[in-house]
Scaffold this motif. Structure first.
Motif, PDB file in Angstrom:
ATOM      1  N   LEU A   4       0.956  -1.303  -0.081  1.00  0.00           N
ATOM      2  CA  LEU A   4       0.025  -0.054   0.026  1.00  0.00           C
ATOM      3  C   LEU A   4       0.795   1.436  -0.046  1.00  0.00           C
ATOM      4  CD1 LEU A   4      -2.783  -1.040   2.309  1.00  0.00           C
ATOM      5  CD2 LEU A   4      -2.901  -0.500  -0.022  1.00  0.00           C
ATOM      6  N   GLU A   5       1.960   1.246   0.762  1.00  0.00           N
ATOM      7  CA  GLU A   5       2.902   2.393   0.676  1.00  0.00           C
ATOM      8  C   GLU A   5       3.430   2.612  -0.769  1.00  0.00           C
ATOM      9  OE1 GLU A   5       5.606   1.758   3.957  1.00  0.00           O
ATOM     10  OE2 GLU A   5       4.171   2.019   5.478  1.00  0.00           O
ATOM     11  N   ASN A   6       3.971   1.637  -1.384  1.00  0.00           N
ATOM     12  CA  ASN A   6       4.548   1.585  -2.637  1.00  0.00           C
ATOM     13  C   ASN A   6       3.377   2.101  -3.679  1.00  0.00           C
ATOM     14  OD1 ASN A   6       6.679   1.283  -4.418  1.00  0.00           O
ATOM     15  ND2 ASN A   6       5.548  -0.440  -5.312  1.00  0.00           N
ATOM     16  N   GLU A  29      10.059   1.051 -18.278  1.00  0.00           N
ATOM     17  CA  GLU A  29      10.711   0.983 -17.470  1.00  0.00           C
ATOM     18  C   GLU A  29       9.836   0.806 -15.810  1.00  0.00           C
ATOM     19  OE1 GLU A  29      14.220   3.610 -15.153  1.00  0.00           O
ATOM     20  OE2 GLU A  29      14.202   3.306 -17.521  1.00  0.00           O
ATOM     21  N   LEU A  30       8.911   1.884 -16.067  1.00  0.00           N
ATOM     22  CA  LEU A  30       8.066   2.056 -14.980  1.00  0.00           C
ATOM     23  C   LEU A  30       7.188   0.767 -14.418  1.00  0.00           C
ATOM     24  CD1 LEU A  30       6.375   3.660 -12.780  1.00  0.00           C
ATOM     25  CD2 LEU A  30       4.705   4.372 -14.493  1.00  0.00           C
ATOM     26  N   THR A  60       8.324  -5.963 -10.260  1.00  0.00           N
ATOM     27  CA  THR A  60       9.414  -6.326  -9.767  1.00  0.00           C
ATOM     28  C   THR A  60       9.280  -6.279  -8.338  1.00  0.00           C
ATOM     29  OG1 THR A  60      11.013  -6.231 -11.539  1.00  0.00           O
ATOM     30  CG2 THR A  60      11.977  -6.580  -9.510  1.00  0.00           C
ATOM     31  N   TYR A  61       9.027  -5.146  -7.949  1.00  0.00           N
ATOM     32  CA  TYR A  61       8.841  -5.010  -6.364  1.00  0.00           C
ATOM     33  C   TYR A  61       7.554  -5.534  -5.855  1.00  0.00           C
ATOM     34  CZ  TYR A  61       8.176  -2.401  -2.004  1.00  0.00           C
ATOM     35  OH  TYR A  61       7.852  -2.177  -0.539  1.00  0.00           O
ATOM     36  N   THR A  62       6.548  -5.417  -6.736  1.00  0.00           N
ATOM     37  CA  THR A  62       5.024  -5.954  -6.248  1.00  0.00           C
ATOM     38  C   THR A  62       5.118  -7.532  -6.186  1.00  0.00           C
ATOM     39  OG1 THR A  62       4.123  -3.983  -7.106  1.00  0.00           O
ATOM     40  CG2 THR A  62       2.770  -5.730  -6.519  1.00  0.00           C
ATOM     41  N   LYS A  63       5.488  -8.061  -7.241  1.00  0.00           N
ATOM     42  CA  LYS A  63       5.359  -9.645  -7.290  1.00  0.00           C
ATOM     43  C   LYS A  63       6.093 -10.270  -6.189  1.00  0.00           C
ATOM     44  CE  LYS A  63       9.016 -10.448 -10.802  1.00  0.00           C
ATOM     45  NZ  LYS A  63       9.090 -11.008 -12.050  1.00  0.00           N
ATOM     46  N   ALA A  64       6.929  -9.725  -5.613  1.00  0.00           N
ATOM     47  CA  ALA A  64       7.964 -10.321  -4.587  1.00  0.00           C
ATOM     48  C   ALA A  64       7.040 -10.512  -3.336  1.00  0.00           C
ATOM     49  CB  ALA A  64       9.478  -9.655  -4.376  1.00  0.00           C
TER      50      ALA A  64
END
Length: 98
Positions: free
Chosen positions: A19-21, A69-70, A76-80
């Motif tokens: 949520l922060e991201n 790139e966005l 990449t960040y979310t799927k982890a």
């Protein structure tokens, strides 16, 4: 118009980070060329499940975003943080009642 719905289930301890991201990047996604609308929903019965609901001018605009790139940074960040494989639907609006 091209509508995309994505269902994501997160690890419970990763929800706050997601949520922060999302708060930090939502305007970048919404401002991406061809994006006309973006919303995030959370399931009422399972707080680990979220849906994004977005409108794109055309499918080509969504594909341009998905190869950007966005998107690479966001995904990449979310799927982890997922606890299950995400699901996505491309749909056509059949009816809309204001």
């Amino acid at each position: 118009m091209f509508i995309r719905i994505v269902k994501m289930r997160f690890q419970e301890d990763k929800i706050e980070a997601f949520l922060e991201n999302f708060e930090q990047i939502k305007h970048k996604i919404r401002g991406f060329e061809g994006n006309q609308f973006l919303e995030l929903y959370q399931d009422k019965n399972d707080n680990r499940i979220f849906f994004t609901y977005s409108f794109w001018e055309t499918e080509a605009h969504l594909e341009k975003y998905r190869h950007s790139e966005l998107f690479n940074e966001v995904w990449t960040y979310t799927k982890a943080m997922f606890s299950d494989k995400p699901e996505a639907w491309s749909v056509d609006k059949v009816a809309s009642l204001p």
